[in-house]
Design an enzyme around this catalytic site. Structure first.
Site: not given
Ligand SMILES: Cc1cc2nc3c(=O)[nH]c(=O)nc-3n(C[C@H](O)[C@H](O)[C@H](O)COP(=O)(O)OP(=O)(O)OC[C@H]3O[C@@H](n4cnc5c(N)ncnc54)[C@H](O)[C@@H]3O)c2cc1C
Ligand SMILES: Cc1cc2nc3c(=O)[nH]c(=O)nc-3n(C[C@H](O)[C@H](O)[C@H](O)COP(=O)(O)OP(=O)(O)OC[C@H]3O[C@@H](n4cnc5c(N)ncnc54)[C@H](O)[C@@H]3O)c2cc1C
Lengths: 440, 254
Positions: A285-287, A290, A407
């Site tokens: 999700e972060e990637r 981002g 990340a």
């Protein structure tokens, strides 16, 4: 020739229609995926009216509450996270895909991606990064695996914007190699005693709690870790040295030490020992988010450059009139659109419950590459002005450089893609193991 | 007494868009151009929603006359807090010929049908800058009007309205029902919260055509030509104040 073309186009039309009207598999997950993708193909629009309303409302908030202060915050090397997050929280933006029981809206991930894309209208990289730590980097695991107690204590106030959170994974000795972290959380009765240190922690100076990755036992590096909700006012936590960076100035980046920090063991998110796995899931999700955040800045970089070069005259004509300039900008815009489509496709698949690790790694890689290529090429066309602090393009040139590193570096993304492709030599990982054994 | 408030909200080219004149010089380019709610109408909606929050109004109805996309504008109003919408469909082709008098007739008719006691519209739309709809609506209804409102307060059966006029501020009282037009400083419109955006999806938008309201869209005005404003000429640098004064005198500016 003409017949051939017609035949081909008919063939394609048929195939395409077949895709649209074809019988779907009986697995409902798949059906959902194909429905999402199909709806998108049919309309050509990925976002519905509600997604667009979300974006326009968020942009308004950004224009009124954030952008007028960005230059000052960039100069001061900090921004008031509590104040800004409370405004975002009150407007319902900090828990878009989080459970409704804890103040979220329970909307599918498409809304989160729409949010992330609109965050890009903030005139710097640091604040969107700080916000996405709160919404999609430090909280997905808690929302999915945390106990009711933890969600009530940490998730609800974070969604409301009353608490600021940071993510504590990286350490001086382990960034890319997440499994190699050294911070420990050892059990003592009902408590955990934490020792070690974290580095590069975004929001670290302002955070009320940290989603901490620490080793809770010996043994396999992939099964000995846990994610822990750690209140940052616990005795034994030392936040030292604000790290001075080349960009992302308004976001504070901390180095944090833990000295016999005591926290109840019930603060472990989900199952003990599953921390590495949860973090790898959280990374997806972060990637994705981002990368979605990068789209608008890349667009704006190109648009600002078109504006500037159409007014700036060299050798008796606008800089933009040089084919080397307008063709390059056209090519860059094409690349950004391709990234955007990849983001939308991965989002549709993710909503449908697919494993998108490979696709997301590709997205993160491509985003990182474009975040270097686009600002660098654009800055060039600004001539001497590009080398000053006075424009958005040079700020992006500094801020966006991080995307290839944070990340998960570009090379880490390449390694993941290779793993999925089956092309990653086995020796690399066994070598790594040996090295680790030697250094332990 | 709790009021039912009718608010006009027009879909216009977004204020940040650089306007381009069409090659035929009879209008401006609207295709593929970002549109949003007329800023003065946003202020009007905000005021109506505030009246509702203060329990002075019982229902806020957002009306937009325009093409299909005008429904997006109504949704924005609903997300800000309006209770329901009315979309009076005007095909895109006919939009250019839509005049303030047509809109006023539509609003007046709707005010009667809905038994509204207050109509709030923006003082002008940022596309054609007519500044006429509020006035004509009031005339058609034979209601009092309070234009360019910068403050609105309800007293018994009346509204006390502060107006921005050339010389300063003027405070007037109007009996209800009345028509009000909002000026820039009446309030600062809120941004819709995400929960309200989602709730707005479920609110009702009634669709109708001008002829359902007995309004005829025959033109009274003809656009002869639309041209760009003159481009600013490059400036010059002068040595000193005396030269400046001489130059300004030569240019007939002082
Ligand atoms: C501004 C900023 C904010 C950050 N915020 C946070 C945060 O909030 N929380 C957090 O936990 N971390 C955060 N980080 C840390 C970030 O995630 C790490 O910097 C990143 O993971 C890289 O780790 P490292 O710096 O230790 O680099 P290293 O691991 O030392 O890697 C250095 C380089 O080695 C190369 N490399 C690595 N692996 C491979 C490979 N397999 N094959 C080939 N080459 C390879 C890459 O080029 C890589 O860039 C932040 C970093 C910065 C700069
Ligand atoms: C830190 C710094 C120190 C400097 N020191 C000095 C100094 O000591 N003395 C001095 O005299 N100058 C100095 N300069 C000025 C420097 O030489 C100019 O910035 C440089 O020549 C570019 O000119 P410009 O900035 O006007 O860019 P412009 O002429 O506006 O050009 C902008 C961009 O347009 C593009 N472009 C231009 N021509 C073409 C073409 N024919 N075809 C395609 N694309 C084209 C290029 O990408 C170029 O970068 C300095 C600049 C900086 C930033």
């Amino acid at each position: 020739m003409a017949t051939a073309t017609r035949l081909t186009s008919r063939y394609w039309t048929k195939t395409f229609l077949g895709q649209i009207t074809g019988v779907t598999t009986t697995i409902s997950r798949r059906t959902l995926v194909t429905t999402c993708v199909r709806k998108w193909q049919a309309s050509g629009e990925f976002y519905s009216e509600q997604h667009l309303q979300l974006q326009s409302s968020l942009k308004k908030l950004i224009d009124v509450e954030i952008n007028p202060h960005v230059d000052q915050w960039e100069k001061e090397h900090r921004f008031p996270a509590h104040e800004v997050f409370k405004k975002l929280g009150s407007a319902g933006f900090l828990g878009i895909s989080k459970p409704e029981e804890y103040g979220g809206l329970g909307l599918d991930y498409g809304y989160t991606v729409a949010f992330a894309e609109a965050l890009g209208s903030i005139h710097c990289g640091g604040i969107p990064m700080a916000i996405s730590v709160q919404t999609d980097m430090a909280t997905p695991a808690l929302a999915k695996f945390g106990s009711d107690y933890l969600k009530e204590t940490f998730l609800r106030p974070t969604i409301a914007g009353d608490m600021v959170v940071c993510l504590g994974v990286s350490e001086p000795g382990a960034g890319s190699d997440v499994a190699g972290i050294g911070t420990t959380a050892r059990r003592q009765g009902d408590d955990l005693i934490i020792n070690g240190q974290k580095m590069w922690i975004t929001n670290g100076f302002q955070a009320d709690w940290m989603c901490l990755l620490a080793n809770t036992s010996e043994g396999s590096q992939h099964r000995n870790k846990s994610l822990i909700c750690l209140p940052m006012n616990t005795p034994g936590i030392h936040r030292t040295s604000r790290i001075e960076k080349i960009g992302m100035h308004s976001s504070d980046t901390a180095q944090i030490f833990f000295e016999d920090v005591r926290v109840p063991a019930k603060n472990i998110i989900g199952e003990e020992g599953m921390g590495f796995t949860y973090q790898m899931l959280q990374f997806q999700e972060e990637r994705l988010v981002g990368s979605a955040v990068c789209l608008a800045p890349l667009d704006k970089c190109i648009a600002d450059t078109i504006n500037y070069t159409s007014e700036r005259k060299v050798f008796g004509q606008p800089v933009l009139n040089n084919q080397a300039v307008h063709y390059t900008l056209a090519e860059l815009e094409t690349e950004v659109e391709a990234l955007r489509s990849l983001v939308y496709r991965a989002t549709a698949l993710y909503i449908g419950g697919e494993d998108v690790t490979k696709l997301v790694s590709m997205i993160k890689l491509k985003a990182g590459r474009l975040c270097r290529q686009v600002p660098d090429s654009c800055l060039q066309f600004w001539g001497g002005m590009g080398f000053t602090q006075e424009n958005y393009v040079s700020r992006l040139y500094r801020d966006m450089r991080l995307v290839s590193i944070g990340a998960g570096a570009d090379e880490v993304m390449l390694a993941i893609i290779c793993k999925y492709a089956g092309t990653l030599p086995k020796v690399a990982s066994s070598l790594k193991k040996k090295e680790r054994q030697a250094s332990n | 007494m709790s009021l039912r408030v009718l608010v006009g909200c027009k879909r216009v080219i977004d204020y940040a868009v650089k306007i381009r004149v069409r090659p035929d010089k009879l209008g401006v380019v609207t295709d593929g151009v970002k549109h949003s709610m007329n800023p003065f109408d946003e202020i009007a909606i905000e005021e109506a929603v505030r009246l509702k929050e203060k329990k002075i109004a019982k229902e806020v109805i957002a009306v937009s006359c325009g093409p299909t996309q005008a429904q997006e504008t109504i949704r924005t109003a609903l997300a800000m807090g309006a209770d329901r919408g009315i979309h009076v469909e005007i095909p895109a082709k006919e939009m250019e010929k839509l005049e303030p008098l047509h809109v006023s007739k539509i609003l007046a008719k709707l005010a009667e049908q809905e038994q509204a006691e207050l109509v709030i519209v923006g003082k002008q739309a940022i596309d054609d800058d007519s500044n006429a709809t509020a006035q004509m609506t009031a005339a058609l209804l034979d209601w009092p009007q309070a234009t360019f409102a910068s403050k609105l307060e309800k007293t018994d059966g009346e509204l006390e309205v502060t107006r921005e006029v050339d010389g300063g501020l003027e405070t007037i009282k109007v009996k209800l029902p009345a028509v009000v037009s909002s000026d820039l400083r009446l309030n600062e419109p809120r941004y819709a919260t995400l929960p309200n955006i989602m709730k707005a999806k479920k609110k009702k938008i009634a669709k109708m055509k001008p002829k359902d309201l007995g309004v005829d869209l025959a033109s009274h005005l003809e656009v002869v030509e639309v041209v760009d404003p003159p481009t600013r000429e490059a400036g010059i640098k002068v040595e000193d104040v005396d030269t400046l004064v001489t130059k300004l005198k030569d240019a007939g500016r002082i």
